[in-house]
Write a protein that holds these residues in place. Structure first.
Motif, PDB file in Angstrom:
ATOM      1  N   ARG A 198     -10.840 -79.795   2.962  1.00 55.57           N
ATOM      2  CA  ARG A 198     -10.741 -78.517   3.704  1.00 55.57           C
ATOM      3  C   ARG A 198      -9.286 -78.209   3.232  1.00 55.57           C
ATOM      4  O   ARG A 198      -8.887 -77.012   3.015  1.00 55.57           O
ATOM      5  CB  ARG A 198     -10.967 -78.809   5.132  1.00 55.57           C
ATOM      6  CG  ARG A 198     -12.266 -78.697   5.611  1.00 55.57           C
ATOM      7  CD  ARG A 198     -12.351 -78.690   7.176  1.00 55.57           C
ATOM      8  NE  ARG A 198     -12.255 -79.892   7.743  1.00 55.57           N
ATOM      9  CZ  ARG A 198     -13.200 -81.143   7.706  1.00 55.57           C
ATOM     10  NH1 ARG A 198     -14.505 -80.689   7.350  1.00 55.57           N
ATOM     11  NH2 ARG A 198     -12.970 -81.891   8.345  1.00 55.57           N
ATOM     12  N   HIS A 199      -8.326 -79.023   3.385  1.00 54.59           N
ATOM     13  CA  HIS A 199      -6.945 -78.660   3.026  1.00 54.59           C
ATOM     14  C   HIS A 199      -6.800 -78.119   1.622  1.00 54.59           C
ATOM     15  O   HIS A 199      -6.231 -77.192   1.317  1.00 54.59           O
ATOM     16  CB  HIS A 199      -6.017 -80.115   3.309  1.00 54.59           C
ATOM     17  CG  HIS A 199      -4.625 -79.989   2.706  1.00 54.59           C
ATOM     18  ND1 HIS A 199      -3.728 -79.159   3.155  1.00 54.59           N
ATOM     19  CD2 HIS A 199      -4.230 -80.124   1.462  1.00 54.59           C
ATOM     20  CE1 HIS A 199      -2.792 -79.333   2.510  1.00 54.59           C
ATOM     21  NE2 HIS A 199      -2.971 -80.023   1.528  1.00 54.59           N
ATOM     22  N   LEU A 200      -7.536 -78.750   0.528  1.00 52.40           N
ATOM     23  CA  LEU A 200      -7.434 -78.577  -0.588  1.00 52.40           C
ATOM     24  C   LEU A 200      -8.063 -77.100  -0.931  1.00 52.40           C
ATOM     25  O   LEU A 200      -7.714 -76.326  -1.730  1.00 52.40           O
ATOM     26  CB  LEU A 200      -8.179 -79.521  -1.716  1.00 52.40           C
ATOM     27  CG  LEU A 200      -7.560 -80.865  -1.591  1.00 52.40           C
ATOM     28  CD1 LEU A 200      -8.168 -81.808  -2.615  1.00 52.40           C
ATOM     29  CD2 LEU A 200      -5.945 -80.590  -2.387  1.00 52.40           C
ATOM     30  N   VAL A 244     -12.032 -65.076 -11.378  1.00 52.18           N
ATOM     31  CA  VAL A 244     -11.611 -65.973 -10.012  1.00 52.18           C
ATOM     32  C   VAL A 244     -12.955 -66.407  -9.618  1.00 52.18           C
ATOM     33  O   VAL A 244     -13.131 -67.734  -9.062  1.00 52.18           O
ATOM     34  CB  VAL A 244     -11.074 -65.201  -8.764  1.00 52.18           C
ATOM     35  CG1 VAL A 244     -11.026 -65.894  -7.452  1.00 52.18           C
ATOM     36  CG2 VAL A 244      -9.630 -64.675  -9.486  1.00 52.18           C
ATOM     37  N   ARG A 245     -14.203 -65.571  -9.456  1.00 49.72           N
ATOM     38  CA  ARG A 245     -15.221 -66.158  -8.906  1.00 49.72           C
ATOM     39  C   ARG A 245     -16.160 -67.071  -9.733  1.00 49.72           C
ATOM     40  O   ARG A 245     -16.476 -68.102  -9.342  1.00 49.72           O
ATOM     41  CB  ARG A 245     -16.098 -64.629  -8.736  1.00 49.72           C
ATOM     42  CG  ARG A 245     -15.628 -64.051  -7.300  1.00 49.72           C
ATOM     43  CD  ARG A 245     -16.668 -62.897  -7.332  1.00 49.72           C
ATOM     44  NE  ARG A 245     -16.374 -61.842  -6.194  1.00 49.72           N
ATOM     45  CZ  ARG A 245     -15.968 -61.915  -5.090  1.00 49.72           C
ATOM     46  NH1 ARG A 245     -16.243 -63.120  -4.388  1.00 49.72           N
ATOM     47  NH2 ARG A 245     -15.762 -60.881  -4.470  1.00 49.72           N
ATOM     48  N   ILE A 246     -16.026 -66.854 -10.914  1.00 52.37           N
ATOM     49  CA  ILE A 246     -16.991 -67.488 -11.829  1.00 52.37           C
ATOM     50  C   ILE A 246     -16.236 -68.919 -12.467  1.00 52.37           C
ATOM     51  O   ILE A 246     -16.855 -69.980 -12.629  1.00 52.37           O
ATOM     52  CB  ILE A 246     -17.378 -66.569 -13.074  1.00 52.37           C
ATOM     53  CG1 ILE A 246     -18.105 -65.637 -12.315  1.00 52.37           C
ATOM     54  CG2 ILE A 246     -17.964 -67.488 -13.958  1.00 52.37           C
ATOM     55  CD1 ILE A 246     -18.384 -64.668 -13.579  1.00 52.37           C
ATOM     56  N   ARG A 250     -16.381 -71.286  -8.333  1.00 52.48           N
ATOM     57  CA  ARG A 250     -17.667 -72.005  -8.362  1.00 52.48           C
ATOM     58  C   ARG A 250     -17.429 -73.195  -8.701  1.00 52.48           C
ATOM     59  O   ARG A 250     -18.125 -74.208  -8.320  1.00 52.48           O
ATOM     60  CB  ARG A 250     -18.561 -70.897  -9.188  1.00 52.48           C
ATOM     61  CG  ARG A 250     -20.012 -71.002  -9.199  1.00 52.48           C
ATOM     62  CD  ARG A 250     -20.696 -70.258 -10.140  1.00 52.48           C
ATOM     63  NE  ARG A 250     -20.865 -69.023  -9.902  1.00 52.48           N
ATOM     64  CZ  ARG A 250     -21.422 -67.794 -10.414  1.00 52.48           C
ATOM     65  NH1 ARG A 250     -21.744 -68.148 -11.740  1.00 52.48           N
ATOM     66  NH2 ARG A 250     -21.419 -66.909 -10.140  1.00 52.48           N
ATOM     67  N   PRO A 251     -16.586 -73.463  -9.895  1.00 49.74           N
ATOM     68  CA  PRO A 251     -16.587 -74.897 -10.379  1.00 49.74           C
ATOM     69  C   PRO A 251     -15.730 -75.811  -9.191  1.00 49.74           C
ATOM     70  O   PRO A 251     -16.324 -76.822  -8.900  1.00 49.74           O
ATOM     71  CB  PRO A 251     -15.346 -74.755 -11.566  1.00 49.74           C
ATOM     72  CG  PRO A 251     -15.570 -73.303 -11.995  1.00 49.74           C
ATOM     73  CD  PRO A 251     -16.299 -72.635 -10.765  1.00 49.74           C
ATOM     74  N   LEU A 252     -14.857 -75.024  -8.422  1.00 49.22           N
ATOM     75  CA  LEU A 252     -14.450 -75.934  -7.279  1.00 49.22           C
ATOM     76  C   LEU A 252     -15.293 -76.516  -6.109  1.00 49.22           C
ATOM     77  O   LEU A 252     -15.435 -77.387  -5.737  1.00 49.22           O
ATOM     78  CB  LEU A 252     -13.382 -74.923  -6.540  1.00 49.22           C
ATOM     79  CG  LEU A 252     -11.735 -75.257  -7.146  1.00 49.22           C
ATOM     80  CD1 LEU A 252     -10.775 -74.071  -6.651  1.00 49.22           C
ATOM     81  CD2 LEU A 252     -11.247 -76.685  -7.390  1.00 49.22           C
ATOM     82  N   ALA A 253     -16.056 -75.444  -5.835  1.00 42.54           N
ATOM     83  CA  ALA A 253     -17.381 -75.651  -4.991  1.00 42.54           C
ATOM     84  C   ALA A 253     -18.203 -76.710  -5.484  1.00 42.54           C
ATOM     85  O   ALA A 253     -18.586 -77.401  -4.702  1.00 42.54           O
ATOM     86  CB  ALA A 253     -18.110 -74.530  -4.612  1.00 42.54           C
ATOM     87  N   GLU A 258     -14.636 -76.117  -0.983  1.00 38.49           N
ATOM     88  CA  GLU A 258     -15.058 -74.736  -0.593  1.00 38.49           C
ATOM     89  C   GLU A 258     -14.161 -73.899  -0.155  1.00 38.49           C
ATOM     90  O   GLU A 258     -13.798 -73.743   1.050  1.00 38.49           O
ATOM     91  CB  GLU A 258     -16.306 -74.954   0.386  1.00 38.49           C
ATOM     92  CG  GLU A 258     -17.697 -75.826   0.067  1.00 38.49           C
ATOM     93  CD  GLU A 258     -18.672 -75.331  -0.499  1.00 38.49           C
ATOM     94  OE1 GLU A 258     -18.594 -73.919  -0.677  1.00 38.49           O
ATOM     95  OE2 GLU A 258     -19.594 -75.933  -0.795  1.00 38.49           O
ATOM     96  N   VAL A 259     -13.792 -72.723  -0.977  1.00 37.36           N
ATOM     97  CA  VAL A 259     -13.001 -71.889  -0.583  1.00 37.36           C
ATOM     98  C   VAL A 259     -13.710 -70.637   0.357  1.00 37.36           C
ATOM     99  O   VAL A 259     -14.703 -70.509  -0.044  1.00 37.36           O
ATOM    100  CB  VAL A 259     -12.442 -70.964  -1.550  1.00 37.36           C
ATOM    101  CG1 VAL A 259     -11.559 -69.615  -1.296  1.00 37.36           C
ATOM    102  CG2 VAL A 259     -11.400 -72.043  -2.648  1.00 37.36           C
ATOM    103  N   ASP A 260     -13.158 -70.486   1.552  1.00 31.95           N
ATOM    104  CA  ASP A 260     -13.624 -69.532   2.615  1.00 31.95           C
ATOM    105  C   ASP A 260     -14.042 -68.150   1.879  1.00 31.95           C
ATOM    106  O   ASP A 260     -13.129 -67.531   1.378  1.00 31.95           O
ATOM    107  CB  ASP A 260     -12.848 -69.361   3.604  1.00 31.95           C
ATOM    108  CG  ASP A 260     -13.352 -68.624   4.747  1.00 31.95           C
ATOM    109  OD1 ASP A 260     -13.552 -69.061   6.036  1.00 31.95           O
ATOM    110  OD2 ASP A 260     -13.604 -67.219   4.678  1.00 31.95           O
TER     111      ASP A 260
END
Ligand SMILES: [Fe+2]
Ligand SMILES: [Fe+2]
Length: 270
Positions: A198-200, A244-246, A250-253, A258-260
């Motif tokens: 969550r912090h990341l 930013v989205r792709i 997406r890769p971070l998710a 999970e970015v808000d």
């Protein structure tokens, strides 16, 4: 304290070592750029774009040096630490190549920066693992992922042989720069707690926010010639939002960060 950006080579064994590690810099088609082919405004914008490019390459070198240190401090696999340290040399090579292009364009525009603050900061009081993850996200998963998108598009439109050769050399290395953050986060996966993730995610959103000027409020008339890698402001903004989205969110998710989405939409609004 703000200083003008200036690069200096010591020469002798230090330069010889750099040339051995990153050969070929002298083989680019230097001296082929005829400045009279471009308008004064276009040339000035190209000088500004590439002067900023020198700074971002230099700042990337500092960021990967911090990343290599953070990897060593959290006992990451040593080949990962070696890769981060080697990328520092890539970025220094890029900074030099970009600055030589700036010279061919007529010289740098004023660019003042606080070089004592050039390295990325991490949150106070976090563990060495989370510190490394923060720097990996800011530097690789966000910064380098966005820079690949921008450089690839410039490469697609640049038809001057020197601009293409410079972009080729930069792009050749950038894939690994954008992936090393993922390699680290995959290794760290079972060591990160839900709170860490969550912090990341907050760190990632803050890192994305730093790039907001790329899609919000850009000077619509400032456009470097396409031949030198420039592109229309509106299409650049659109490209960055998609990236930013792709390429970032997406890769971070997929890595459990999970970015808000609501906050992201606000950050990406034009
Ligand atoms: Fe670079
Ligand atoms: Fe890079």
């Amino acid at each position: 304290m703000l200083d003008q950006l200036e690069l200096e080579l010591l020469g002798g064994p230090a330069e010889a070592r750099l040339r051995r590690r990153r050969p070929g810099a002298d083989d680019l088609p230097w001296g082929t750029l005829d400045r009279t082919q471009f308008s004064c405004d276009g040339l000035l914008e190209a000088r500004a774009v590439w002067t900023n490019g020198v700074f971002t390459e230099y700042a990337s070198a500092a960021a990967f040096a911090s990343l290599a240190t953070a990897f060593l401090e959290c006992k990451a696999p040593i080949d990962l630490s070696a890769a981060a340290a080697d990328i520092v040399v890539d970025e220094i090579d890029h900074a030099e190549i970009a600055s030589r292009l700036v010279m061919e364009l007529g010289g740098a525009v004023p660019l003042h920066a606080n070089f004592a603050m050039v390295s990325p900061a991490a949150s106070a009081g976090v563990s060495p693992l989370v510190r490394a993850a923060e720097i990996a996200i800011k530097t690789s998963c966000v910064g380098e992922a966005l820079s690949i998108s921008a450089l690839s598009r410039s490469h697609a439109v640049a038809d001057h042989p020197l601009a293409r050769a410079v972009l080729d050399r930069l792009l050749r290395d950038e894939g690994a720069h954008a992936r090393i953050g993922t390699w680290f986060l995959e290794w760290a996966d079972d060591r990160l707690t839900p709170d860490d993730r969550r912090h990341l995610a907050v760190v990632a959103l803050d890192a994305i926010k730093v790039y907001q000027p790329l899609w919000r409020g850009r000077c619509a008339s400032c456009e470097a010639p396409a031949a030198l890698g420039g592109m229309a402001v509106a299409s650049h903004a659109e490209l960055m939002v998609d990236a930013v989205r792709i390429r970032v969110v997406r890769p971070l998710a997929r890595l459990g960060i999970e970015v808000d989405r609501v906050e992201l939409d606000e950050v990406l609004a034009g």
